[in-house]
Design a protein around this motif. Structure first.
Motif, PDB file in Angstrom:
ATOM      1  N   LYS A   4       0.921  -1.446   0.056  1.00 10.09           N
ATOM      2  CA  LYS A   4      -0.236  -0.279   0.244  1.00 10.09           C
ATOM      3  C   LYS A   4       0.715   1.195   0.178  1.00 10.09           C
ATOM      4  O   LYS A   4       0.670   1.710  -0.842  1.00 10.09           O
ATOM      5  N   GLN A   5       2.265   1.541   0.740  1.00 14.33           N
ATOM      6  CA  GLN A   5       2.530   2.725   0.981  1.00 14.33           C
ATOM      7  C   GLN A   5       3.571   2.721  -0.593  1.00 14.33           C
ATOM      8  O   GLN A   5       3.489   4.004  -1.098  1.00 14.33           O
ATOM      9  N   GLY A   6       4.236   1.487  -1.391  1.00 11.64           N
ATOM     10  CA  GLY A   6       4.181   1.350  -2.528  1.00 11.64           C
ATOM     11  C   GLY A   6       2.825   2.417  -3.687  1.00 11.64           C
ATOM     12  O   GLY A   6       3.491   3.161  -4.538  1.00 11.64           O
ATOM     13  N   LEU A   7       2.406   1.835  -3.931  1.00  8.03           N
ATOM     14  CA  LEU A   7       1.465   2.684  -3.808  1.00  8.03           C
ATOM     15  C   LEU A   7       1.354   3.729  -4.297  1.00  8.03           C
ATOM     16  O   LEU A   7       0.699   4.603  -4.572  1.00  8.03           O
ATOM     17  N   ARG A   8       0.878   4.420  -2.843  1.00 12.68           N
ATOM     18  CA  ARG A   8       0.771   5.549  -2.191  1.00 12.68           C
ATOM     19  C   ARG A   8       1.673   6.913  -2.916  1.00 12.68           C
ATOM     20  O   ARG A   8       1.035   7.145  -3.909  1.00 12.68           O
ATOM     21  N   ALA A 118     -10.232   9.595  -3.104  1.00  9.94           N
ATOM     22  CA  ALA A 118      -9.039   8.361  -2.778  1.00  9.94           C
ATOM     23  C   ALA A 118      -7.205   8.764  -3.277  1.00  9.94           C
ATOM     24  O   ALA A 118      -7.724   9.218  -4.215  1.00  9.94           O
ATOM     25  N   LEU A 119      -6.587   7.843  -3.146  1.00  4.97           N
ATOM     26  CA  LEU A 119      -5.269   8.207  -4.278  1.00  4.97           C
ATOM     27  C   LEU A 119      -5.782   6.907  -5.247  1.00  4.97           C
ATOM     28  O   LEU A 119      -5.250   7.471  -6.672  1.00  4.97           O
ATOM     29  N   ALA A 120      -6.188   5.490  -4.542  1.00  2.00           N
ATOM     30  CA  ALA A 120      -6.779   4.631  -5.680  1.00  2.00           C
ATOM     31  C   ALA A 120      -8.236   3.684  -5.671  1.00  2.00           C
ATOM     32  O   ALA A 120      -8.818   3.747  -3.862  1.00  2.00           O
ATOM     33  N   CYS A 121      -9.136   3.548  -6.384  1.00  2.00           N
ATOM     34  CA  CYS A 121      -9.920   2.901  -6.281  1.00  2.00           C
ATOM     35  C   CYS A 121      -9.984   1.624  -7.351  1.00  2.00           C
ATOM     36  O   CYS A 121      -9.258   1.557  -8.065  1.00  2.00           O
ATOM     37  N   ASP A 122     -10.734   0.179  -6.708  1.00  2.00           N
ATOM     38  CA  ASP A 122     -10.403  -0.612  -7.655  1.00  2.00           C
ATOM     39  C   ASP A 122     -11.952  -1.259  -8.171  1.00  2.00           C
ATOM     40  O   ASP A 122     -12.965  -0.776  -7.720  1.00  2.00           O
ATOM     41  N   TYR A 130      -4.806   7.930   2.439  1.00  2.00           N
ATOM     42  CA  TYR A 130      -3.520   8.568   3.107  1.00  2.00           C
ATOM     43  C   TYR A 130      -2.925   7.488   3.676  1.00  2.00           C
ATOM     44  O   TYR A 130      -2.040   6.956   4.518  1.00  2.00           O
ATOM     45  N   GLY A 131      -4.084   6.633   4.430  1.00  2.00           N
ATOM     46  CA  GLY A 131      -3.665   5.496   5.533  1.00  2.00           C
ATOM     47  C   GLY A 131      -4.116   6.217   7.266  1.00  2.00           C
ATOM     48  O   GLY A 131      -3.876   5.256   7.686  1.00  2.00           O
ATOM     49  N   PRO A 163      -4.270  -4.272  -2.587  1.00  4.71           N
ATOM     50  CA  PRO A 163      -4.485  -4.845  -1.919  1.00  4.71           C
ATOM     51  C   PRO A 163      -6.254  -4.671  -0.618  1.00  4.71           C
ATOM     52  O   PRO A 163      -6.115  -3.294   0.256  1.00  4.71           O
ATOM     53  N   VAL A 164      -6.462  -5.516   0.359  1.00  2.00           N
ATOM     54  CA  VAL A 164      -7.085  -5.492   1.530  1.00  2.00           C
ATOM     55  C   VAL A 164      -7.400  -5.784   2.700  1.00  2.00           C
ATOM     56  O   VAL A 164      -6.695  -6.796   2.470  1.00  2.00           O
ATOM     57  N   GLU A 165      -7.649  -4.719   3.268  1.00  2.00           N
ATOM     58  CA  GLU A 165      -6.985  -5.008   5.098  1.00  2.00           C
ATOM     59  C   GLU A 165      -8.487  -4.786   5.086  1.00  2.00           C
ATOM     60  O   GLU A 165      -9.934  -4.553   4.612  1.00  2.00           O
ATOM     61  N   PRO A 166      -8.983  -6.563   6.580  1.00  2.00           N
ATOM     62  CA  PRO A 166     -10.514  -6.837   7.287  1.00  2.00           C
ATOM     63  C   PRO A 166     -11.523  -5.510   7.895  1.00  2.00           C
ATOM     64  O   PRO A 166     -12.521  -5.582   7.414  1.00  2.00           O
ATOM     65  N   TRP A 167     -10.762  -4.519   7.882  1.00  2.24           N
ATOM     66  CA  TRP A 167     -11.456  -3.155   8.586  1.00  2.24           C
ATOM     67  C   TRP A 167     -11.579  -2.126   7.334  1.00  2.24           C
ATOM     68  O   TRP A 167     -12.848  -1.323   7.067  1.00  2.24           O
ATOM     69  N   ASP A 168     -11.357  -2.494   6.120  1.00  2.00           N
ATOM     70  CA  ASP A 168     -11.740  -1.732   4.117  1.00  2.00           C
ATOM     71  C   ASP A 168     -13.322  -1.648   4.380  1.00  2.00           C
ATOM     72  O   ASP A 168     -13.551  -3.264   3.694  1.00  2.00           O
TER      73      ASP A 168
END
Length: 185
Positions: A4-8, A118-122, A130-131, A163-168
Motif C-alpha cells: 500500500k505504501q508503494g502504491l501511495r 481516494a488515491l486509487a479505487c479498484d 492516505y492511511g 490490497p485489502v485489509e479486514p477493516w476496509d
C-alpha cells in the motif's frame, strides 16, 4: 502494508506530474461524468471534499440546487458541516481546507450521497486512501453504512485490484473522467 505504501508513493507522484491544465481538464470531465449520474441528479444532500495533493477537483459541482457538506477532521473522526459559496474555509489538521467549526453539522440520515476522495479505487469498490482510516471508520458505523458512496479518482488510479485489509469498506461505485462503475448492489 508496504504494498500500500508503494502504491501511495507511485500514485501521488503520478498526480504531482499532472500539469495544471491536464489536472483541470481531467477534473472538469470527471465532474461532467458525475453530473450525468441519476444517483447525483436525485441527491438533495451531498457530502464532498476539498481537493488536496491534486485530487480531482469536484468543487465545480457545488451549486445552490443541493445542500452540500464538507468534512472537518476532529481527533480520529470526520464531522460533516454545511458549506455554500461565500462561506469561509479554514486550514485543518492536515492542511486541508475545512468548513468553519461553527457552521451547521449534517446528520447522516439527511445524506443522499458521499463523494469519497481516494488515491486509487479498484473494480470491487475498495479504495486506497492516505492511511489515516478516517473514511473506513466513518463508513463502518451503522448510521453511515447504507448511504451511497462514490469513489472519485482519475482513470489512471482505477485499478483491477487493491490490497485489502479486514477493516476496509467497499464503496457503492467509482467515478473517473472516463466512466462510472457500480461496484455494490
Amino acid at each position: 502494508m508496504s504494498e500500500k505504501q508503494g502504491l501511495r508513493r507511485s500514485l501521488l507522484q503520478t498526480r504531482r506530474q499532472l500539469s495544471e491544465g491536464d489536472w483541470r481538464d481531467r477534473s472538469d470531465r470527471l465532474c461532467e461524468q458525475i453530473r450525468q449520474l441519476s444517483l447525483f441528479q436525485s441527491a438533495q444532500t451531498v457530502l464532498s471534499y476539498v481537493s488536496f495533493r491534486r485530487e480531482p477537483d469536484v468543487l465545480p459541482l457545488v451549486t445552490g440546487e443541493r445542500h452540500w457538506g464538507f468534512p472537518r477532521c476532529v481527533g480520529e473522526s470526520l464531522e460533516w458541516h454545511s458549506w455554500q459559496w461565500g462561506d469561509d474555509w479554514l486550514p485543518g489538521a492536515f492542511g486541508i481546507l475545512e468548513p468553519h467549526p461553527d457552521s451547521p453539522q449534517i446528520a447522516p440520515e439527511t445524506v443522499d450521497l458521499i463523494l469519497v476522495p481516494a488515491l486509487a479505487c479498484d473494480k470491487r469498490g475498495y479504495r486506497l486512501g492516505y492511511g489515516g482510516g478516517f473514511y473506513d471508520r466513518l463508513l463502518s458505523q451503522p448510521q453511515w453504512r447504507e448511504i451511497p458512496t462514490l469513489g472519485i479518482v482519475f482513470e489512471f488510479a482505477y485499478l483491477p485490484q487493491l490490497p485489502v485489509e479486514p477493516w476496509d469498506c467497499p464503496l457503492t461505485g467509482v467515478c473517473t473522467e472516463a466512466r462510472w462503475v457500480k461496484t455494490q448492489p
